[in-house]
Write an enzyme that holds these catalytic residues in place. Structure first.
Site, short mmCIF file in Angstrom:
data_model
loop_
_atom_site.label_atom_id
_atom_site.label_comp_id
_atom_site.label_asym_id
_atom_site.label_seq_id
_atom_site.Cartn_x
_atom_site.Cartn_y
_atom_site.Cartn_z
N LYS A 109 2.76 12.33 -1.65
CA LYS A 109 1.67 12.90 -0.85
C LYS A 109 2.14 14.12 -0.07
CE LYS A 109 -1.78 10.17 -1.96
NZ LYS A 109 -3.02 10.68 -2.56
N TYR A 161 5.63 6.89 -2.56
CA TYR A 161 4.22 7.29 -2.41
C TYR A 161 4.11 8.40 -1.37
CZ TYR A 161 -0.67 6.72 -0.75
OH TYR A 161 -1.97 6.91 -0.36
N1 LIG Z 1 -7.26 3.27 1.14
C1 LIG Z 1 -6.49 3.82 2.03
O1 LIG Z 1 -6.23 3.23 3.11
C2 LIG Z 1 -5.90 5.19 1.82
C3 LIG Z 1 -5.15 5.75 2.86
C4 LIG Z 1 -4.62 7.01 2.69
C5 LIG Z 1 -4.85 7.72 1.52
N2 LIG Z 1 -5.59 7.14 0.53
C6 LIG Z 1 -5.79 7.95 -0.68
O2 LIG Z 1 -7.16 7.97 -1.01
C7 LIG Z 1 -7.34 8.11 -2.41
C8 LIG Z 1 -8.24 7.04 -2.96
O3 LIG Z 1 -7.67 5.78 -2.64
P1 LIG Z 1 -8.50 4.42 -2.66
O4 LIG Z 1 -8.07 3.68 -1.47
O5 LIG Z 1 -9.95 4.68 -2.91
O6 LIG Z 1 -7.82 3.75 -3.94
P2 LIG Z 1 -8.36 2.67 -5.00
O7 LIG Z 1 -9.44 1.86 -4.40
O8 LIG Z 1 -7.13 2.01 -5.50
O9 LIG Z 1 -8.99 3.61 -6.12
C9 LIG Z 1 -8.14 4.47 -6.83
C10 LIG Z 1 -8.95 5.24 -7.82
O10 LIG Z 1 -8.02 6.01 -8.61
C11 LIG Z 1 -8.19 5.71 -9.99
N3 LIG Z 1 -6.89 5.69 -10.64
C12 LIG Z 1 -5.81 4.93 -10.36
N4 LIG Z 1 -4.81 5.20 -11.19
C13 LIG Z 1 -5.26 6.15 -12.03
C14 LIG Z 1 -4.68 6.85 -13.11
N5 LIG Z 1 -3.43 6.63 -13.54
N6 LIG Z 1 -5.44 7.77 -13.75
C15 LIG Z 1 -6.69 8.02 -13.36
N7 LIG Z 1 -7.29 7.40 -12.34
C16 LIG Z 1 -6.58 6.47 -11.69
C17 LIG Z 1 -8.88 4.36 -10.02
O11 LIG Z 1 -9.70 4.31 -11.17
P3 LIG Z 1 -9.52 3.26 -12.36
O12 LIG Z 1 -8.79 2.06 -11.82
O13 LIG Z 1 -10.92 3.00 -12.76
O14 LIG Z 1 -8.72 3.99 -13.37
C18 LIG Z 1 -9.74 4.38 -8.76
O15 LIG Z 1 -10.99 4.98 -9.01
C19 LIG Z 1 -5.92 8.09 -3.01
O16 LIG Z 1 -5.48 9.41 -3.18
C20 LIG Z 1 -5.10 7.41 -1.92
O17 LIG Z 1 -3.74 7.75 -1.99
C21 LIG Z 1 -6.11 5.91 0.63
#
Ligand SMILES: NC(=O)c1ccc[n+]([C@@H]2O[C@H](COP(=O)([O-])OP(=O)(O)OC[C@H]3O[C@@H](n4cnc5c(N)ncnc54)[C@H](OP(=O)(O)O)[C@@H]3O)[C@@H](O)[C@H]2O)c1
Length: 254
Positions: free
Chosen positions: A162, A158
């Protein structure tokens, strides 16, 4: 609203947020809509994407999009062109996290992570370039992660994806500056979403407390705190900022 606040508005702009069905993406979509943009959200399930768009109100649209599907980016770009005929803002937010030590991660998992977290943003940028280049406010924000900046044991694949996305961000900033398109990344710290939170309430409470201890603010973020920073990068308030990574991590990487 002060005079300078107008620069933070997104009135009349069309913005696409991948993975806008929940978590950080849903918060970005809501923030864009509140700022006056027409928003397109995507999710793997088309009905959920449409429901997420409906919840935003206004002229929002929801499209099915599986970032790991070959041909998906081109089809999504065509759907955006057909429905709106323009695109001003692109947020590459959809991503997956599969926690594994390097010696345990499978080839299939590596392929899925890179297809979703790197290939999809790259191809969306490529296929949406003609629309973004036609905008006078073109801006891309790619969502990074702390692991893209410093090595983190247990999430190596992962993190490598990134790091690639952050590198891609800076390359695109160079290639697209002549077209007037700004390209930046936003790296969140730990944010309360499905991606990282354990389902079990007891484990969840312990996890939230432990993760909070890792940064200077001593807490994890709410999705809205990331969404506001993304809106800033996407808006005219950041008109002279391109090729940068804004880190909103409560001081984790300080
Ligand atoms: N949460 C954290 O602590 C954190 C920290 C650092 C970076 N981030 C980054 O922030 C961003 C959002 O993360 P989040 O925490 O909001 O994640 P999340 O709650 O798991 O949501 C992920 C989103 O991506 C979509 N998704 C997943 N796989 C997909 C695929 N194959 N095709 C299309 N859509 C897909 C999901 O939609 P569906 O399931 O409806 O398809 C959902 O809307 C990501 O880039 C993540 O790496 C998050």
């Amino acid at each position: 609203m002060g005079e300078g606040d107008a620069a933070f508005r997104l009135d009349g702009l069309v913005g696409l947020v991948t993975g806008g069905t929940r978590g950080i993406g849903a918060a970005i979509a809501a923030e864009f809509a509140a700022a006056g943009a027409r928003v397109i959200v995507t999710g793997r399930n088309g009905e959920q994407a449409v429901a997420a768009a409906r919840a935003l109100g206004g002229d929002a649209a929801g499209f099915a999009y599986d970032a790991a599907e070959p041909g998906g980016a081109e089809a999504l770009a065509a759907a955006v062109a057909q429905r709106f005929g323009r695109l001003d803002l692109l947020v590459n937010n959809a991503a997956i996290l599969k926690p594994h030590r390097i010696d345990k991660v499978s080839g299939e998992e590596i392929d899925l992570i890179f297809a979703t977290n790197v290939r999809s943003p790259l191809l969306l940028c490529r296929h949406l370039h003609p629309l973004l280049a036609g905008s006078t406010a073109g801006a891309v924000v790619n969502i990074g992660a702390a692991g893209g900046h410093v090595p983190m044991a247990g999430i190596g694949a992962y993190s490598a994806s990134k790091a690639a996305l952050i590198n891609l961000t800076r390359t695109l900033a160079k290639e697209w500056a002549p077209d007037g398109i700004r390209v930046n990344a936003l790296t969140p710290g730990s944010v309360a979403t499905d991606m990282i939170l354990p389902r079990d309430p007891e484990r969840r409470a312990r996890f939230v407390a432990e993760m909070g201890e890792t940064n200077l603010m001593k807490r994890i973020a709410a999705p809205i705190e990331i969404a506001r920073a993304v809106r800033f990068l996407a808006s005219g308030a950041a008109s002279f900022i391109t090729g940068q990574v804004l880190i909103a991590d409560g001081g984790l990487l300080a």
